[in-house]
Design a protein around this motif. Structure first.
Motif, PDB file in Angstrom:
ATOM      1  N   ALA A 145     -37.322  -5.140 -15.016  1.00 43.77           N
ATOM      2  CA  ALA A 145     -36.580  -6.707 -14.895  1.00 43.77           C
ATOM      3  C   ALA A 145     -35.442  -6.414 -14.257  1.00 43.77           C
ATOM      4  CB  ALA A 145     -36.412  -7.038 -16.193  1.00 43.77           C
ATOM      5  N   LEU A 146     -35.368  -7.523 -13.228  1.00 42.69           N
ATOM      6  CA  LEU A 146     -34.211  -7.472 -12.200  1.00 42.69           C
ATOM      7  C   LEU A 146     -33.272  -8.831 -12.988  1.00 42.69           C
ATOM      8  CD1 LEU A 146     -35.666  -7.135  -8.837  1.00 42.69           C
ATOM      9  CD2 LEU A 146     -34.546  -5.414 -10.323  1.00 42.69           C
ATOM     10  N   SER A 147     -33.881  -9.905 -13.064  1.00 41.70           N
ATOM     11  CA  SER A 147     -32.988 -11.076 -13.542  1.00 41.70           C
ATOM     12  C   SER A 147     -33.768 -12.031 -14.171  1.00 41.70           C
ATOM     13  CB  SER A 147     -32.162 -11.594 -12.236  1.00 41.70           C
ATOM     14  OG  SER A 147     -31.686 -12.777 -12.524  1.00 41.70           O
ATOM     15  N   ARG A 148     -33.185 -13.036 -14.795  1.00 38.09           N
ATOM     16  CA  ARG A 148     -33.683 -14.188 -15.601  1.00 38.09           C
ATOM     17  C   ARG A 148     -32.935 -15.393 -15.132  1.00 38.09           C
ATOM     18  NH1 ARG A 148     -37.165 -12.713 -19.947  1.00 38.09           N
ATOM     19  NH2 ARG A 148     -36.723 -14.796 -20.912  1.00 38.09           N
ATOM     20  N   SER A 149     -31.941 -15.342 -14.115  1.00 35.53           N
ATOM     21  CA  SER A 149     -31.055 -16.234 -13.802  1.00 35.53           C
ATOM     22  C   SER A 149     -31.881 -17.186 -12.614  1.00 35.53           C
ATOM     23  CB  SER A 149     -29.861 -15.655 -13.229  1.00 35.53           C
ATOM     24  OG  SER A 149     -28.950 -16.820 -12.450  1.00 35.53           O
ATOM     25  N   HIS A 150     -32.193 -18.491 -12.531  1.00 31.38           N
ATOM     26  CA  HIS A 150     -32.545 -19.243 -11.634  1.00 31.38           C
ATOM     27  C   HIS A 150     -31.853 -18.940 -10.185  1.00 31.38           C
ATOM     28  CE1 HIS A 150     -35.136 -21.266 -14.361  1.00 31.38           C
ATOM     29  NE2 HIS A 150     -34.000 -21.665 -15.094  1.00 31.38           N
TER      30      HIS A 150
END
Length: 1003
Positions: free
Chosen positions: A131-136
């Motif tokens: 996983a890298l990011s969950r930010s739009h």
């Protein structure tokens, strides 16, 4: 950039979850995306764009993303897009969920599910996703950096919309500029044009403001110069306006002339002012001389009137002076008159005091002399002194009696305390044992409560486990029944599929014969003749029916596997719960829990009194110690009082004998002492009053003798005559004031009449003073006028000097502003295409776009030549246009058959298609290079093939095959039937009532 896999759920027309395997489709290099109108071919491309950029292309983009949700989806299924791709040498997976409505987890109704984004990267070393990011924002920035293009560029380069490029070929220069501007982001060059225009406008405003300030200063200098006939001509300034090149020089020159004329005027007004001042001083001196002579005349006349008034009051002045002298003589007798009055009053007061003091004495002593009364008073006081010791003894007896009474009272209180203490101590041991038993019982109950709590927790856990065991038993039975039912349905679906497949195989010859056409070789034998093609029987089914049966079989198998999985899960949970619950029933365990709870509650209630029991025992012990202390202190006080009582009784017996002897016949020694003291006081008062009366009579006699001698020496016959001559203080001050004022007035009048300066002062004519005042007023008016004229001339010079200095400074500051405006205006006109130096009248942005369009035309020309068999070539044209159109954005096509060059708007429908396709592919190459050389391994071409003939279509497909040779995969979005035969790798979008589905057809 290469696409691997796309998974959409509840997106657009897709009600369920559909997966597109781009790796399978791209293996052939060229694949077809087809399906009926409205099935969702374009929605597949929309999903790719939405996964990468969080939005869909152009007109399909909505203000919110809720329109992306499928109307066919189940309410509990969330809309989701997952894209697996390789870009920039990295394998990434992007997951997007738009903002959407979902059912509430509790209660009824719906709630808004916020948009979500997730980005993962595949780690080849470990074979796992990280996983890298969950930010739009972070995901958008990461993908934009890897792709090197924005959404608008991506939609034009990767998702080639043929309709847009056909319009681009026929569009005018402005429309082409807007499209190229979006693709190549030339807004910064347009911003340079706007910035230069803004600089030109700002510089123009600064120059105009400077000119207007100069004009305003010129008008103020004109007003300051006034309307003097000698001033320079002001109409010269009226001919000037803002923007005139010679404005500054004209204003400065006119200001110099105005300053010269103002200084000449100042010199003339200064000379006139000096002459007016001299005339004014002469008139003032003449008026002052006449006023002084007039004042002396008035002073001499006033002195003569005052002398006449003094002569009229001479008699009254003599009377006042005589009366004042007799008052001064009587003042020497005044102290003795006052002393005689005081002595008489003192004698009368002393006589009254003596009479009163004697009236209080016994009758035999009322007429005694003062010496006799004083002797009796001394005798009474000697006797009073002998009673002092007896009086102290009597007071001591009273105190001893009071102390004995107090000791008796304290003895009674201590006896009561001893009695109470003895009674309480008698029951001490029984009370202590009772409190100790309470403490022991509470301690034992606390230990019992802890044990019961552990048993209660274990019983409660078993009861809960038994309840879950019973529930899971029922659930396991239901799951078992469901699994059996699902298994039966799966078997039935398999049998149905096998039947349908057998029926299709039986009629496969008829199905193949249905595709035969006269003159077309048979796919089985290769013969162009078909003498006896097979015919379908009554039980024949087509391939679609077989696929539908197979799909039903697969769904039934999936349902069976899910049912078995649920049954196994429930069985495992039931085994765990049954082991914890044991064999006891829920009712038995519930009774056991209730009994333990009741017993535990009672034990806790008893244990709760442990603290109170210990506190009560401790209070009882403190009370015991306090009672012992009370008894001990009372016994000690009783012994002490007994010895004290014996001492006080012995002392009182001796004092009572002494008091009896001193009391005599009185009730007490104190009464006898008070009687003697009153007698001594009365005798002393009477003796003192007698002596005072004798002394007051002697002083009165002496005062009368001194008064008579003083009256004779003062010249009065009797003391009454002297008293009558005395004046009150205010009367004496008033007489003295009148006498002093009379003498001062006589001296002043005599001095004025004797002044030699006043001789002849009464010969001034009455009109001389008025004439001198009129002459002075006229001189003052002339001086004010001359001073005003000089001040105005001086102010005019100062104002002109100040305004001229400002005008000169503004003129010097305006020169570089005018130079800057000329330079900026030249640059702005050059970039805007309005300057004569810009030969082609091209704007800066148009110049840059023309260079980009020239690159696009060069890249597209080679492909167009191949598609058209060498006939057509696209070229860029920078010829000037008539009117206000943009120059440099023209596109022409060269026809090699005729050698002519013509506009692209003259192409036919088919020619326009492959020209626009060539233009789109060329634009893709140029934009890719502009984006940093990101390799685009997957391209999509949307529609437009229906307008091509067979030969042109073959040529277009050859060009697309050339893209495949570069390890690119090209997807064609079209519903042209002929493409299904020419392109074997296909992705079919099937439209249904429950939503669309996708099918892969890969050889």
């Amino acid at each position: 950039m290469r696409l691997h896999r796309l998974t959409v759920t509840a997106f657009g027309p897709f009600g369920g979850t559909q997966t597109v395997d781009f790796d399978r489709l791209s293996a052939a290099g060229l694949f077809l995306l087809h399906g009926p109108t409205g099935a969702g071919k374009t929605s597949v491309l929309d999903a790719v764009c939405y996964a990468l950029y969080g939005g869909v292309p152009g007109a399909r983009q909505s203000p919110g993303q809720r329109l992306l949700r499928s109307d066919h989806a189940d309410p509990g299924t969330l809309t989701e897009v997952v894209l697996d791709l390789t870009v920039g040498g990295r394998r990434l997976e992007v997951t997007r969920l738009p903002e959407q409505l979902r059912p509430k987890r509790r209660g009824t109704g719906t709630t808004v599910e916020k948009a979500q984004s997730r980005l993962r990267e595949y780690d080849a070393a470990t074979g796992t996703w990280k996983a890298l990011s969950r930010s739009h924002q972070e995901i958008g920035e990461e993908l934009a950096q890897l792709l090197g293009m924005n959404r608008e560029q991506f939609c034009q380069v990767v998702l080639l919309p043929q309709g847009d490029f056909a319009r681009f070929l026929r569009a005018g220069a402005e429309d082409r500029a807007r499209l190229l501007g979006r693709l190549f982001d030339t807004g910064r060059f347009a911003a340079v044009e706007r910035h230069l225009a803004e600089l030109r406008t700002a510089a123009h405003h600064r120059v105009r403001d400077g000119d207007e300030r100069l004009l305003a200063l010129a008008q103020r200098m004109r007003q300051a110069a006034g309307s003097d006939a000698s001033a320079p001509d002001g109409t010269v300034l009226d001919d000037l306006s803002a923007g005139d090149p010679g404005l500054a020089d004209a204003v400065v020159e006119w200001a110099a002339q105005a300053r010269s004329h103002a200084r000449e005027r100042l010199d003339s007004t200064a000379a006139a002012h000096l002459a007016a001042e001299e005339a004014h001083l002469a008139a003032r001196r003449r008026l002052e001389e006449l006023r002084e002579l007039h004042r002396r005349g008035r002073r001499l006349a006033d002195a003569r009137r005052r002398a006449e008034a003094l002569a009229a009051g001479a008699a009254r002045h003599e009377a006042d002076r005589a009366r004042l002298e007799r008052s001064r003589a009587a003042e020497a007798v005044a102290p003795l008159l006052e002393a005689r009055e005081r002595a008489e009053a003192e004698r009368r007061r002393a006589a009254r005091a003596e009479e009163h003091a004697r009236s209080l004495l016994p009758a035999d002593l009322a007429q005694a002399s003062g010496e006799r009364l004083a002797e009796l008073e001394r005798a009474a006081r000697r006797e009073l002194g002998t009673l002092e010791a007896a009086r102290h003894a009597e007071e001591r007896c009273d105190r001893i009696t009071a102390e004995l009474a107090r000791l008796d009272h304290e003895s009674g209180a201590d006896e009561e305390l001893l009695r109470e203490a003895e009674e309480w101590l008698a029951g001490w041991e029984a009370a202590r044992d009772a409190r100790q038993r309470d403490v022991d019982a509470a301690t034992e109950a606390a230990s019992r409560a802890e044990q019961l709590a552990r048993h209660l927790d274990a019983a409660a856990r078993r009861l809960e486990a038994a309840r879950r065991r019973d529930a899971l038993t029922a659930e396991e039975a239901a799951a078992h029944a469901g699994a059996l039912e699902a298994h039966e349905r799966a078997l039935a679906a398999r049998q149905d599929w096998l039947d349908v497949r057998a029926r299709r195989l039986d009629g496969i010859a008829a199905e193949l014969a249905g595709e035969l056409a006269d003159g077309t070789p048979c796919m089985v034998c290769g013969s162009p003749d078909h003498p006896a093609p097979a015919r379908p029987g009554a039980r024949h089914v087509d391939r679609r029916a077989e696929e539908e049966a197979l799909e039903r079989h697969r769904r039934a198998e999936d349902a069976h596997r899910q049912a078995e999985l649920r049954r196994q899960t429930v069985r495992e949970r039931l085994t765990e719960v049954a082991e914890e619950a044991g064999e006891a029933s829920v009712a038995e365990l519930a009774d056991r829990v209730a009994a333990l709870e009741a017993e535990h509650t009672g034990a806790r209630r008893t244990a709760a009194g442990a603290a109170d029991a210990r506190a009560a025992l401790e209070r009882l012990r403190h009370e015991y110690e306090a009672r012992l202390a009370v008894r001990r202190d009372a016994e000690q006080r009783t012994a002490s009082r007994t010895s004290r009582r014996e001492v006080l009784l012995a002392e009182r017996s001796g004092l009572e004998e002494q008091v009896a002897r001193a009391r005599g016949g009185a009730a007490s020694v104190a009464d006898r002492a008070r009687g003697l003291e009153r007698r001594a006081d009365l005798l002393a008062a009477a003796a003192g009053a007698a002596f005072e009366a004798e002394a007051a009579a002697l002083r009165l006699k002496e005062t009368d003798a001194r008064l008579a001698d003083a009256v004779w020496h003062a010249g009065f016959d009797t003391p009454r005559a002297a008293a009558d001559a005395l004046l009150a203080a205010h009367e004496r001050r008033e007489l003295q004031r009148r006498v002093d004022e009379r003498l001062a007035e006589e001296a002043a009048v005599a001095a004025v009449l004797a002044d030699p300066e006043l001789a002849g002062a009464d010969g001034l004519p009455p009109t001389a003073l008025a004439a001198a005042e009129a002459e002075l007023e006229a001189a003052v008016s002339r001086l004010k006028a001359a001073s005003s004229a000089e001040t105005a001339a001086r102010d005019r010079c100062a104002e002109l000097d100040r305004l001229s200095a400002r005008a000169l400074a503004d003129a010097r500051a305006l020169a570089p502003l005018r130079e800057e405006y000329d330079r900026v205006a030249r640059l702005a006109a050059l970039t805007a295409g309005t300057s004569a130096e810009n030969e082609r009248r091209m704007r800066l942005e148009s110049y840059v776009l023309a260079a980009r369009l020239e690159q696009v035309a060069a890249a597209a020309g080679a492909r167009l030549a191949h598609m058209s068999g060498g006939r057509y070539t696209l070229v860029h044209s920078d010829a000037r246009l008539s009117g206000r159109g943009r120059s440099g954005l023209g596109l022409h096509v060269i026809d090699a058959w005729t050698g002519s060059e013509r506009d692209t708007a003259t192409l036919s429908g088919g020619e326009t298609f492959f020209a626009s396709l060539a233009l789109a592919l060329g634009l893709a190459d140029v934009v890719t290079e502009e984006a940093g050389g990101v390799r685009l391994d997957t391209l999509f071409i949307d529609e437009g093939f229906g307008s091509l003939d067979d030969q042109t279509l073959d040529e277009v497909l050859d060009v697309l095959d050339s893209l495949r040779e570069r390890d690119r995969s090209v997807g064609i979005v079209s519903h042209v039937p002929d493409l299904r035969r020419r392109i074997p790798a296909q992705l079919e979008v099937v439209k249904g009532r429950a939503g669309s589905t996708v099918r892969h057809r890969v050889p």
